[in-house]
Design an enzyme around this catalytic site. Structure first.
Site, mmCIF file in Angstrom:
data_model
loop_
_atom_site.group_PDB
_atom_site.id
_atom_site.type_symbol
_atom_site.label_atom_id
_atom_site.label_comp_id
_atom_site.label_asym_id
_atom_site.label_seq_id
_atom_site.Cartn_x
_atom_site.Cartn_y
_atom_site.Cartn_z
ATOM 1 N N THR A 98 0.815 -1.217 0.000
ATOM 2 C CA THR A 98 0.000 0.000 0.000
ATOM 3 C C THR A 98 0.845 1.261 0.000
ATOM 4 O O THR A 98 0.414 2.284 -0.526
ATOM 5 C CB THR A 98 -0.958 0.021 1.209
ATOM 6 O OG1 THR A 98 -0.194 -0.110 2.404
ATOM 7 C CG2 THR A 98 -1.964 -1.104 1.122
ATOM 8 N N CYS A 99 2.037 1.206 0.572
ATOM 9 C CA CYS A 99 2.896 2.400 0.612
ATOM 10 C C CYS A 99 3.395 2.785 -0.777
ATOM 11 O O CYS A 99 3.544 3.958 -1.084
ATOM 12 C CB CYS A 99 4.087 2.171 1.531
ATOM 13 S SG CYS A 99 3.643 1.967 3.256
#
EC number: 2.3.2.26
Length: 142
Positions: free
Chosen positions: A133-134
């Site tokens: 997700t980062c």
């Protein structure tokens, strides 16, 4: 009775929350001065603060990058075929899986880019897709 109802409604909706709201507004304006928000129309400000809630999913497909894949690979073609058949709610769930949020703030999908990267393992049938997700990376086994 009308006067009583009017006073009760005024108390419940205004007076009872006046102090907490003033405290919230003071803190909010300390971090986000009102003069910075005056350049936006209300609709624009709503998109900036809440994000877009409607999407052109074909634009999402157009903006994706691939690593160890080509757009013409069967895995990628299958992925997008299945994705476009999903209901709107499931597509937003994919955004949560990919980015941690079901909305895209700011400019929307025009500037939202993510990468589909091949999960390079010996037996891809033993692995599920997962996401970073980062970095907005979907690791997709063949």
């Amino acid at each position: 009775r009308k006067e009583y109802v009017d006073l009760l409604v005024n108390y419940m909706l205004n007076k009872s929350v006046q102090k907490p709201f003033e405290d919230f507004m003071q803190g909010f304006l300390r971090g986000c001065p009102a003069r910075n928000w005056q350049m936006f129309f209300p609709e624009e400000l709503q998109v900036i603060l809440q994000g877009n809630t409607t999407f052109d999913w074909h634009l999402l497909e157009k903006n994706v990058r691939y690593k160890h894949y080509k757009k013409s690979d069967q895995t990628i073609r299958n992925f997008w075929t299945v994705f476009h058949k999903l209901p709107e709610e499931k597509k937003k769930m994919f955004l949560v899986f990919l980015s941690g949020c079901d909305q895209i703030t700011g400019y929307g999908l025009e500037c939202f880019r993510f990468c589909i990267e091949e999960l390079q393992v010996k037996n891809p049938d033993e692995f599920y897709p997962h996401a970073s997700t980062c970095y907005l990376i979907l690791f997709l086994p063949r």
